[in-house]
Write a protein that holds these residues in place. Structure first.
Motif, PDB file in Angstrom:
ATOM      1  N   ASN A 182      43.564  45.572  45.843  1.00 32.28           N
ATOM      2  CA  ASN A 182      43.241  44.328  45.138  1.00 32.28           C
ATOM      3  C   ASN A 182      42.896  43.215  46.110  1.00 32.28           C
ATOM      4  OD1 ASN A 182      43.598  45.482  42.631  1.00 32.28           O
ATOM      5  ND2 ASN A 182      45.742  44.859  42.453  1.00 32.28           N
TER       6      ASN A 182
ATOM      7  N   LYS B  80      31.935  43.684  45.275  1.00 37.48           N
ATOM      8  CA  LYS B  80      31.422  44.792  44.471  1.00 37.48           C
ATOM      9  C   LYS B  80      31.061  45.931  45.419  1.00 37.48           C
ATOM     10  CE  LYS B  80      29.546  42.352  40.429  1.00 37.48           C
ATOM     11  NZ  LYS B  80      30.221  43.087  39.359  1.00 37.48           N
TER      12      LYS B  80
ATOM     13  N   GLN C 142      38.386  46.715  33.906  1.00 36.11           N
ATOM     14  CA  GLN C 142      38.304  45.499  34.721  1.00 36.11           C
ATOM     15  C   GLN C 142      37.695  45.797  36.079  1.00 36.11           C
ATOM     16  OE1 GLN C 142      39.614  42.559  33.102  1.00 36.11           O
ATOM     17  NE2 GLN C 142      38.169  41.703  34.570  1.00 36.11           N
TER      18      GLN C 142
ATOM     19  N   LYS D 156      28.808  47.994  41.214  1.00 35.62           N
ATOM     20  CA  LYS D 156      27.392  47.701  40.980  1.00 35.62           C
ATOM     21  C   LYS D 156      26.759  48.712  40.029  1.00 35.62           C
ATOM     22  CE  LYS D 156      26.618  45.516  45.486  1.00 35.62           C
ATOM     23  NZ  LYS D 156      25.860  45.574  46.776  1.00 35.62           N
TER      24      LYS D 156
ATOM     25  N   GLU E  61      33.930  46.338  35.637  1.00 32.98           N
ATOM     26  CA  GLU E  61      33.256  45.073  35.310  1.00 32.98           C
ATOM     27  C   GLU E  61      33.149  44.149  36.515  1.00 32.98           C
ATOM     28  OE1 GLU E  61      33.735  41.240  32.268  1.00 32.98           O
ATOM     29  OE2 GLU E  61      35.076  42.970  32.103  1.00 32.98           O
ATOM     30  N   ASP E  62      34.224  44.068  37.295  1.00 30.40           N
ATOM     31  CA  ASP E  62      34.282  43.072  38.362  1.00 30.40           C
ATOM     32  C   ASP E  62      33.833  43.571  39.727  1.00 30.40           C
ATOM     33  OD1 ASP E  62      35.332  41.349  36.493  1.00 30.40           O
ATOM     34  OD2 ASP E  62      37.417  41.571  37.151  1.00 30.40           O
ATOM     35  N   HIS E  63      33.916  44.893  39.969  1.00 30.43           N
ATOM     36  CA  HIS E  63      33.781  45.354  41.351  1.00 30.43           C
ATOM     37  C   HIS E  63      32.811  46.516  41.552  1.00 30.43           C
ATOM     38  CE1 HIS E  63      37.088  42.708  42.260  1.00 30.43           C
ATOM     39  NE2 HIS E  63      37.868  43.324  41.383  1.00 30.43           N
TER      40      HIS E  63
ATOM     41  N   ASN F  41      38.814  41.454  46.471  1.00 27.52           N
ATOM     42  CA  ASN F  41      38.659  40.062  46.065  1.00 27.52           C
ATOM     43  C   ASN F  41      37.218  39.585  46.247  1.00 27.52           C
ATOM     44  OD1 ASN F  41      39.303  37.464  45.245  1.00 27.52           O
ATOM     45  ND2 ASN F  41      39.951  36.828  47.291  1.00 27.52           N
ATOM     46  N   GLY F  42      36.495  39.429  45.131  1.00 29.43           N
ATOM     47  CA  GLY F  42      35.108  38.977  45.168  1.00 29.43           C
ATOM     48  C   GLY F  42      34.104  40.019  45.604  1.00 29.43           C
TER      49      GLY F  42
END
Length: 316
Positions: A223, A230, A253, A260, A256-258, A227-228
């Motif tokens: 995690n 992809k 999650q 491509k 969606e967040d990490h 952080n930020g």
């Protein structure tokens, strides 16, 4: 020395150093051209050892598949054979403190998370010698460790990431209660001596409270690194919506967040966390006293699930 001989030497040396010697064998395995199995019968339970499925030559794709907390490579073997059947060489590590006849002291090692990562590193170093694009993947904790490898050495993994009941978030992992709930959901807890042998030949019947901390450290490390970020590797995640051990929200999650480029298969049927990678029931040894918390039964959607996984793999 051929590249495969170097690969087998690299793989075997790691386990020989860990277990005080290792024996390599090549048992017959149906359509698998070369099945290389490593064992130390004085230390390892039968059928729990690390292994390589090899086509007799380097392949365009090679995958490292890692098992979960408390179990062994057997739990991913059906998945490994599907990847082999579509042309992959497959490397299957055995995590430190797993597969042992007597795991008590090994599972209490405070450096276990670092040793797990070193084991994954060895699997990838082995894979480099027998294939082109390297993919990584795993079941539960093995999925978290595979992601961790990508985050530590992204340039080495030019294939994909394959998550099977991936333990990317188990809920409250930074808290003691979160760790305990995860362990309680996969096996029985013990505060006494950790037994290695139970009715399920390929999984520990109990785990110590401490085991959850090691997974927590891997998840928290992931995690922080994510952080930020992809990741560039294509991701396929397979999860049961009824998974109470590693909640599916952690997968959605993450994608969606990490991610491509990624895809997910969610199984609507009531398939438990540990059942997802199994294509058949695990035969139990009823002469043993300690029964598994949950009967290890086959995922009824296994073939459908793997059709989707292999279709995605072919697109990489």
């Amino acid at each position: 020395m051929s590249n495969f001989e170097k690969a087998l030497q690299t793989f075997s040396k790691h386990y020989s150093n860990r277990l005080g010697g290792i024996k390599a064998s090549t048992p017959a395995l149906g359509s698998v051209q070369q099945y290389h199995y490593l064992d130390n019968p004085d230390k390892l339970k039968p059928g729990n050892g690390p292994r390589i499925l090899y086509h007799g030559k380097a392949t365009d794709h090679v995958i490292v598949l890692t098992h979960g907390l408390s179990d062994s490579p057997y739990y991913l073997f059906a998945i490994a054979k599907r990847f082999y059947e579509v042309g992959c060489n497959v490397v299957m590590p055995l995590l430190p403190a797993h597969g042992l006849i007597d795991p008590d002291k090994a599972m209490e090692d405070k450096a276990l998370d670092s040793k797990w990562k070193a084991c994954i590193d060895n699997g990838v170093n082995t894979a480099k010698l027998i294939g082109g694009k390297i993919s990584v993947g795993g079941f539960s904790t093995g999925g978290a460790l595979s992601l961790n490898k990508i985050l530590r050495h992204p340039d080495l993994i030019q294939g994909g990431l394959f998550l099977f009941s991936g333990a990317l978030s188990v809920g409250g992992t930074a808290e003691k209660a979160g760790r305990l709930s995860f362990i309680q959901s996969i096996t029985k807890l013990t505060d006494g001596k950790l037994p290695g042998i139970g009715q399920d030949p390929y999984k520990y019947p109990q785990l110590p409270n401490f085991a959850g901390l090691e997974l927590t450290q891997i998840i928290n490390e992931n995690n922080r690194a994510l952080n930020g970020l992809k990741i560039n590797q294509p991701v396929m995640a397979v999860h049961s919506i009824h998974d109470e051990t590693a909640r599916p929200e952690g997968i959605t999650q993450f994608i969606e967040d990490h991610v491509k480029r990624g895809s997910a298969i969610f199984i609507a049927q009531n398939v438990a966390h540990s059942h997802l990678p199994l294509d058949k029931n695990v035969p139990l040894d009823l002469s043993q006293e300690l029964a598994p918390k949950y009967p290890p039964i086959a995922n009824p959607q296994f073939e459908w699930m793997m059709e989707g996984v292999i279709r995605f793999f072919r697109s990489i």
